[in-house]
Design an enzyme around this catalytic site. Sequence first.
Site, PDB file in Angstrom:
ATOM      1  N   CYS A 146      30.667  66.292  25.930  1.00 28.88           N
ATOM      2  CA  CYS A 146      29.925  67.423  26.488  1.00 28.88           C
ATOM      3  C   CYS A 146      30.832  68.474  27.121  1.00 28.88           C
ATOM      4  O   CYS A 146      30.397  69.602  27.361  1.00 28.88           O
ATOM      5  CB  CYS A 146      28.917  66.935  27.529  1.00 28.88           C
ATOM      6  SG  CYS A 146      29.689  66.156  28.975  1.00 28.88           S
ATOM      7  N   ARG A 159      19.723  66.266  30.589  1.00 26.60           N
ATOM      8  CA  ARG A 159      20.398  66.275  29.288  1.00 26.60           C
ATOM      9  C   ARG A 159      19.448  66.814  28.220  1.00 26.60           C
ATOM     10  O   ARG A 159      18.226  66.679  28.324  1.00 26.60           O
ATOM     11  CB  ARG A 159      20.842  64.852  28.890  1.00 26.60           C
ATOM     12  CG  ARG A 159      22.046  64.336  29.677  1.00 26.60           C
ATOM     13  CD  ARG A 159      23.265  65.155  29.383  1.00 26.60           C
ATOM     14  NE  ARG A 159      24.469  64.696  30.043  1.00 26.60           N
ATOM     15  CZ  ARG A 159      24.905  65.128  31.218  1.00 26.60           C
ATOM     16  NH1 ARG A 159      24.183  66.011  31.897  1.00 26.60           N
ATOM     17  NH2 ARG A 159      26.033  64.689  31.730  1.00 26.60           N
ATOM     18  N   ARG A 213      20.293  63.668  36.102  1.00 27.65           N
ATOM     19  CA  ARG A 213      21.287  63.879  35.045  1.00 27.65           C
ATOM     20  C   ARG A 213      20.570  64.540  33.860  1.00 27.65           C
ATOM     21  O   ARG A 213      20.279  63.894  32.845  1.00 27.65           O
ATOM     22  CB  ARG A 213      21.941  62.565  34.629  1.00 27.65           C
ATOM     23  CG  ARG A 213      23.180  62.752  33.748  1.00 27.65           C
ATOM     24  CD  ARG A 213      23.864  61.410  33.509  1.00 27.65           C
ATOM     25  NE  ARG A 213      24.998  61.528  32.624  1.00 27.65           N
ATOM     26  CZ  ARG A 213      26.224  61.897  32.985  1.00 27.65           C
ATOM     27  NH1 ARG A 213      26.465  62.217  34.241  1.00 27.65           N
ATOM     28  NH2 ARG A 213      27.208  61.958  32.109  1.00 27.65           N
TER      29      ARG A 213
END
Length: 222
Positions: free
Chosen positions: A55, A140, A138
């Site tokens: 990423c 994503r 988190r």
Amino acid sequence: ELGHSCVFASEIDPTLRKLYYDNWGIEPVGDIKQIVSKNIESIPKHDILCAGFPCQPFSKAGKQLGKEDKERGTLFNEIVKILKYRRPKYFILENVPFLAKHNNEATWRYMENQLRRLGYDVDHHNYSPHDFGIPQHRLRIFIVGRINSLADFEFENIDLQKTQNIDVYNFIQDDPKVFRKLPKGNQECIKLWQRFINSVPKETKLPGFPIWSMEFGATYPY
């Protein structure tokens, strides 16, 4: 849990390969670039390809080099090669949300076109573990694809599983056998953050971006 079996895994880091084996009893192969270029037939036939590619090239926190990062920014191409060779019916890919905005969305358009050229219908949506009762923020992007059509797939069905209830004590052991005690400095840091949070008026939304505790007591100009 859904009745599937993993037939192949890849991880370049030797320590993480061992950890993967300890957790799942599967020995991952090494560098996927080497596997794809020299021995792609060793990747077994499979129904679902799951992949999280690096990423850093697409993150707002990095240099945002994208495909120009030749070490980490081109792993998506290896995924395309595997999809082309094995033609699994489905795929699920994961990365940072900014992937969809990177380089004025040119990066995402390139990736989406690559996947559609292989005959996959493609869609994407952002999720975080805390959406589903897991105490971790988190966020994503999850990219899903299916050969021909995703007509019978809807992210709305996943949204129905969201919850506002997060019980951190479901994830904490009362008597852990292996643990590391937080140093006193870290404990003071956490207490300081709690004081900061308690001081924020309840009608004021807390920041949704990272703010680092090292800034407290910094001796350089802000």
